[in-house]
Design a protein around this motif. Structure first.
Motif, PDB file in Angstrom:
ATOM      1  N   GLU A  75       0.810  -1.224   0.000  1.00  0.00           N
ATOM      2  CA  GLU A  75       0.000   0.000   0.000  1.00  0.00           C
ATOM      3  C   GLU A  75       0.838   1.267   0.000  1.00  0.00           C
ATOM      4  OE1 GLU A  75      -3.135   2.175   2.976  1.00  0.00           O
ATOM      5  OE2 GLU A  75      -3.506   0.050   2.507  1.00  0.00           O
ATOM      6  N   GLY A  76       1.830   1.350   0.875  1.00  0.00           N
ATOM      7  CA  GLY A  76       2.623   2.575   0.977  1.00  0.00           C
ATOM      8  C   GLY A  76       3.259   2.989  -0.338  1.00  0.00           C
ATOM      9  N   PRO A  77       3.994   2.095  -0.997  1.00  0.00           N
ATOM     10  CA  PRO A  77       4.612   2.478  -2.269  1.00  0.00           C
ATOM     11  C   PRO A  77       3.601   2.861  -3.347  1.00  0.00           C
ATOM     12  CG  PRO A  77       5.680   0.535  -1.372  1.00  0.00           C
ATOM     13  CD  PRO A  77       4.475   0.783  -0.524  1.00  0.00           C
ATOM     14  N   LEU A  78       2.465   2.156  -3.424  1.00  0.00           N
ATOM     15  CA  LEU A  78       1.484   2.485  -4.454  1.00  0.00           C
ATOM     16  C   LEU A  78       0.867   3.856  -4.194  1.00  0.00           C
ATOM     17  CD1 LEU A  78      -0.007   1.608  -7.012  1.00  0.00           C
ATOM     18  CD2 LEU A  78      -1.771   0.617  -5.534  1.00  0.00           C
ATOM     19  N   LEU A  79       0.579   4.168  -2.944  1.00  0.00           N
ATOM     20  CA  LEU A  79       0.007   5.480  -2.644  1.00  0.00           C
ATOM     21  C   LEU A  79       1.037   6.585  -2.850  1.00  0.00           C
ATOM     22  CD1 LEU A  79      -2.272   4.832   0.442  1.00  0.00           C
ATOM     23  CD2 LEU A  79      -2.758   4.593  -2.002  1.00  0.00           C
ATOM     24  N   GLU A  80       2.318   6.299  -2.603  1.00  0.00           N
ATOM     25  CA  GLU A  80       3.373   7.282  -2.876  1.00  0.00           C
ATOM     26  C   GLU A  80       3.432   7.592  -4.371  1.00  0.00           C
ATOM     27  OE1 GLU A  80       8.167   7.983  -2.122  1.00  0.00           O
ATOM     28  OE2 GLU A  80       7.286   5.998  -1.845  1.00  0.00           O
ATOM     29  N   VAL A  81       3.353   6.559  -5.183  1.00  0.00           N
ATOM     30  CA  VAL A  81       3.324   6.760  -6.635  1.00  0.00           C
ATOM     31  C   VAL A  81       2.095   7.566  -7.043  1.00  0.00           C
ATOM     32  CG1 VAL A  81       2.930   5.560  -8.825  1.00  0.00           C
ATOM     33  CG2 VAL A  81       4.714   4.757  -7.261  1.00  0.00           C
ATOM     34  N   THR A  82       0.949   7.188  -6.504  1.00  0.00           N
ATOM     35  CA  THR A  82      -0.300   7.853  -6.879  1.00  0.00           C
ATOM     36  C   THR A  82      -0.263   9.333  -6.537  1.00  0.00           C
ATOM     37  OG1 THR A  82      -1.496   5.789  -6.534  1.00  0.00           O
ATOM     38  CG2 THR A  82      -2.804   7.811  -6.575  1.00  0.00           C
ATOM     39  N   ARG A  83       0.146   9.646  -5.326  1.00  0.00           N
ATOM     40  CA  ARG A  83       0.203  11.057  -4.929  1.00  0.00           C
ATOM     41  C   ARG A  83       1.278  11.813  -5.709  1.00  0.00           C
ATOM     42  NH1 ARG A  83      -1.191   8.979   0.697  1.00  0.00           N
ATOM     43  NH2 ARG A  83      -3.289   9.828   1.067  1.00  0.00           N
ATOM     44  N   GLY A  84       2.374  11.149  -6.029  1.00  0.00           N
ATOM     45  CA  GLY A  84       3.396  11.783  -6.857  1.00  0.00           C
ATOM     46  C   GLY A  84       2.877  12.136  -8.230  1.00  0.00           C
ATOM     47  N   VAL A  85       2.104  11.241  -8.817  1.00  0.00           N
ATOM     48  CA  VAL A  85       1.540  11.491 -10.148  1.00  0.00           C
ATOM     49  C   VAL A  85       0.483  12.598 -10.086  1.00  0.00           C
ATOM     50  CG1 VAL A  85       0.176  10.467 -12.013  1.00  0.00           C
ATOM     51  CG2 VAL A  85       2.117   9.220 -11.044  1.00  0.00           C
ATOM     52  N   LEU A  86      -0.341  12.613  -9.048  1.00  0.00           N
ATOM     53  CA  LEU A  86      -1.319  13.693  -8.904  1.00  0.00           C
ATOM     54  C   LEU A  86      -0.608  15.044  -8.815  1.00  0.00           C
ATOM     55  CD1 LEU A  86      -3.870  12.188  -6.340  1.00  0.00           C
ATOM     56  CD2 LEU A  86      -4.037  12.223  -8.836  1.00  0.00           C
ATOM     57  N   ASP A  87       0.462  15.094  -8.040  1.00  0.00           N
ATOM     58  CA  ASP A  87       1.255  16.317  -7.918  1.00  0.00           C
ATOM     59  C   ASP A  87       1.854  16.696  -9.267  1.00  0.00           C
ATOM     60  OD1 ASP A  87       2.753  18.454  -6.967  1.00  0.00           O
ATOM     61  OD2 ASP A  87       4.190  17.230  -5.870  1.00  0.00           O
ATOM     62  N   ALA A  88       2.345  15.707 -10.002  1.00  0.00           N
ATOM     63  CA  ALA A  88       2.963  15.964 -11.302  1.00  0.00           C
ATOM     64  C   ALA A  88       1.965  16.562 -12.294  1.00  0.00           C
ATOM     65  CB  ALA A  88       3.555  14.672 -11.859  1.00  0.00           C
ATOM     66  N   LEU A  89       0.741  16.052 -12.291  1.00  0.00           N
ATOM     67  CA  LEU A  89      -0.266  16.609 -13.194  1.00  0.00           C
ATOM     68  C   LEU A  89      -0.516  18.081 -12.881  1.00  0.00           C
ATOM     69  CD1 LEU A  89      -0.819  13.531 -13.871  1.00  0.00           C
ATOM     70  CD2 LEU A  89      -3.173  14.253 -14.280  1.00  0.00           C
ATOM     71  N   ARG A  90      -0.627  18.397 -11.613  1.00  0.00           N
ATOM     72  CA  ARG A  90      -0.882  19.788 -11.237  1.00  0.00           C
ATOM     73  C   ARG A  90       0.289  20.683 -11.648  1.00  0.00           C
ATOM     74  NH1 ARG A  90      -2.690  16.850  -6.295  1.00  0.00           N
ATOM     75  NH2 ARG A  90      -4.987  16.737  -6.449  1.00  0.00           N
ATOM     76  N   ARG A  91       1.508  20.207 -11.458  1.00  0.00           N
ATOM     77  CA  ARG A  91       2.685  21.004 -11.835  1.00  0.00           C
ATOM     78  C   ARG A  91       2.756  21.217 -13.342  1.00  0.00           C
ATOM     79  NH1 ARG A  91       7.983  19.239  -8.288  1.00  0.00           N
ATOM     80  NH2 ARG A  91       6.936  18.618  -6.365  1.00  0.00           N
ATOM     81  N   SER A  92       2.357  20.212 -14.105  1.00  0.00           N
ATOM     82  CA  SER A  92       2.505  20.275 -15.565  1.00  0.00           C
ATOM     83  C   SER A  92       1.321  20.931 -16.252  1.00  0.00           C
ATOM     84  CB  SER A  92       2.689  18.868 -16.128  1.00  0.00           C
ATOM     85  OG  SER A  92       1.514  18.093 -15.916  1.00  0.00           O
ATOM     86  N   GLY A  93       0.205  21.080 -15.525  1.00  0.00           N
ATOM     87  CA  GLY A  93      -0.988  21.647 -16.142  1.00  0.00           C
ATOM     88  C   GLY A  93      -1.826  20.650 -16.903  1.00  0.00           C
ATOM     89  N   VAL A  94      -1.487  19.360 -16.822  1.00  0.00           N
ATOM     90  CA  VAL A  94      -2.282  18.313 -17.473  1.00  0.00           C
ATOM     91  C   VAL A  94      -3.414  17.927 -16.522  1.00  0.00           C
ATOM     92  CG1 VAL A  94      -2.273  15.988 -18.455  1.00  0.00           C
ATOM     93  CG2 VAL A  94      -0.279  17.480 -18.737  1.00  0.00           C
TER      94      VAL A  94
END
Length: 207
Positions: A73-92
């Motif tokens: 669970e921990g690693p998958l949620l870390e990936v998920t939150r990282g990707v959510l953050d990445a979308l916001r940073r990139s404007g996608v």
């Protein structure tokens, strides 16, 4: 459409890449190793994924929980939150997630993963994917996300283009079997990328 596909060389990911490219879409594959013509980046590295996502129309996240016996669970949620953050940073804004089937309901309030028949070997992975869906529902309201759960059984097979779509309930055929080929799962996912019929919803696909 320009698609950033995280996890492009996995069993499902490579079929999504092939389906999307066959339809004329441009796919940028991302893997940890950077092999097979993909960009190399850790999926949890928001800054790196944001740089790769810039200029794309959508991001597809096709990264399963760890399958090496370590915590899931921990690693998958870390990936998920990282990707959510990445979308916001990139404007996608558009995100489609390759999800799990364990969180699908087999009866009101009863998830597949909670049934006595659910294989113990897959339970940790299924619970991690269920937690991932919970995080996306709770934290990604500003993004145009779709979480696509497969049938209970997904494996390489035939591309038929004939399947059913559902919501939070597990789909099964007349014999009680719940299955989908990875090829037809990819068809359904790229359909959703193109049509956007299930924004901010979880859907499922099965025969």
């Amino acid at each position: 459409m320009r698609i950033l596909l995280i996890g492009a060389t996995g069993m499902v990911g490579r079929r999504i890449a092939g389906e999307a490219r066959d339809r004329g879409h441009e796919v940028t594959g991302v893997t940890r190793s950077g092999n097979e013509g993909t960009a190399g980046a850790e999926a949890a590295d928001a800054a790196a994924i944001a740089r790769l996502a810039e200029g794309h129309d959508a991001v597809v996240l096709s990264v399963p929980p760890p399958r090496d016996g370590s915590e899931t669970e921990g690693p998958l949620l870390e990936v998920t939150r990282g990707v959510l953050d990445a979308l916001r940073r990139s404007g996608v804004r558009r995100l489609v997630v390759v999800g799990g089937a364990g969180s699908l309901e087999v009866a009101p309030g009863v998830r597949l993963v909670d049934t006595p028949e659910f294989p113990a070997v897959y339970k940790s992975e299924a619970l991690a994917a269920a937690a991932q869906l919970g995080v996306i529902r709770a934290e990604a309201g500003d993004l145009d996300w779709t979480f696509i759960s497969p049938a209970a059984v997904i494996a390489p097979g035939e591309r038929t283009g004939a399947f059913r779509l559902g919501g939070d309930r597990l789909l099964a055929d007349a014999d009680g079997a719940s299955r989908i080929s990875a090829e037809d799962y990819a068809v359904a996912l790229v359909d959703e990328l193109e049509k956007g019929n299930a924004v901010r919803r979880r859907i499922t696909v099965a025969y």
